[in-house]
Scaffold this motif. Sequence first.
Motif, PDB file in Angstrom:
ATOM      1  N   LYS A  95       0.845  -1.194   0.000  1.00 58.81           N
ATOM      2  CA  LYS A  95       0.000   0.000   0.000  1.00 58.81           C
ATOM      3  C   LYS A  95       0.882   1.247   0.000  1.00 58.81           C
ATOM      4  N   PRO A  96       0.373   2.338  -0.577  1.00 60.29           N
ATOM      5  CA  PRO A  96       1.155   3.574  -0.517  1.00 60.29           C
ATOM      6  C   PRO A  96       1.122   4.161   0.893  1.00 60.29           C
ATOM      7  N   LEU A  97       2.266   4.610   1.324  1.00 57.14           N
ATOM      8  CA  LEU A  97       2.412   5.274   2.618  1.00 57.14           C
ATOM      9  C   LEU A  97       2.875   6.688   2.314  1.00 57.14           C
ATOM     10  N   PHE A  98       2.075   7.670   2.713  1.00 61.51           N
ATOM     11  CA  PHE A  98       2.384   9.071   2.454  1.00 61.51           C
ATOM     12  C   PHE A  98       3.015   9.671   3.706  1.00 61.51           C
ATOM     13  N   ILE A  99       4.167  10.282   3.537  1.00 59.06           N
ATOM     14  CA  ILE A  99       4.874  10.896   4.659  1.00 59.06           C
ATOM     15  C   ILE A  99       5.108  12.364   4.312  1.00 59.06           C
ATOM     16  N   ARG A 100       4.597  13.252   5.150  1.00 58.92           N
ATOM     17  CA  ARG A 100       4.742  14.691   4.916  1.00 58.92           C
ATOM     18  C   ARG A 100       5.480  15.337   6.071  1.00 58.92           C
ATOM     19  N   HIS A 101       6.475  16.159   5.717  1.00 62.51           N
ATOM     20  CA  HIS A 101       7.209  16.966   6.695  1.00 62.51           C
ATOM     21  C   HIS A 101       6.471  18.293   6.788  1.00 62.51           C
ATOM     22  N   ARG A 102       5.688  18.448   7.814  1.00 70.14           N
ATOM     23  CA  ARG A 102       4.828  19.620   7.915  1.00 70.14           C
ATOM     24  C   ARG A 102       5.579  20.843   8.431  1.00 70.14           C
ATOM     25  N   SER A 103       5.220  21.983   7.878  1.00 71.14           N
ATOM     26  CA  SER A 103       5.799  23.251   8.322  1.00 71.14           C
ATOM     27  C   SER A 103       5.078  23.714   9.585  1.00 71.14           C
ATOM     28  N   ALA A 104       5.665  24.680  10.265  1.00 70.22           N
ATOM     29  CA  ALA A 104       5.049  25.232  11.474  1.00 70.22           C
ATOM     30  C   ALA A 104       3.677  25.827  11.145  1.00 70.22           C
ATOM     31  N   LYS A 105       3.560  26.429   9.969  1.00 72.32           N
ATOM     32  CA  LYS A 105       2.288  27.010   9.536  1.00 72.32           C
ATOM     33  C   LYS A 105       1.227  25.921   9.353  1.00 72.32           C
ATOM     34  N   GLU A 106       1.607  24.800   8.752  1.00 75.76           N
ATOM     35  CA  GLU A 106       0.669  23.688   8.559  1.00 75.76           C
ATOM     36  C   GLU A 106       0.216  23.111   9.900  1.00 75.76           C
ATOM     37  N   ILE A 107       1.151  22.961  10.810  1.00 78.44           N
ATOM     38  CA  ILE A 107       0.827  22.413  12.129  1.00 78.44           C
ATOM     39  C   ILE A 107      -0.146  23.343  12.849  1.00 78.44           C
TER      40      ILE A 107
END
Length: 98
Positions: free
Chosen positions: A33-45
């Motif tokens: 299965k695809p596993l999506f990994i995102r490095h979120r910015s402070a703004k996104e958090i």
Amino acid sequence: MAASADVQLAGKIEVKLADIPEGKNITVKWQGKPLFIRHRSAKEIEQEQAVDLSSLRDPQHDNDRVQNPQWLVCVGICTHLGGFIFLIKVPPVLGAVS
């Protein structure tokens, strides 16, 4: 009864998070299965922590969904008979940008 060695190996992957720049994401394969990994910015958090829970289908705060707010990890599971839709833009509710 323990799982066989090949089954146990199929359940483990290693990803170098340091290689994912802030604001970017990668897709890797995990257990087929695809596993999506995102490095979120402070703004996104900040944006995700401010979401009104009543607007969510599954009302759970962002802090309860992640172990480390800097990283968003999602498994892609499709219930449409094996098809999978790749999103160009993630809805704002998830706090990601294109």
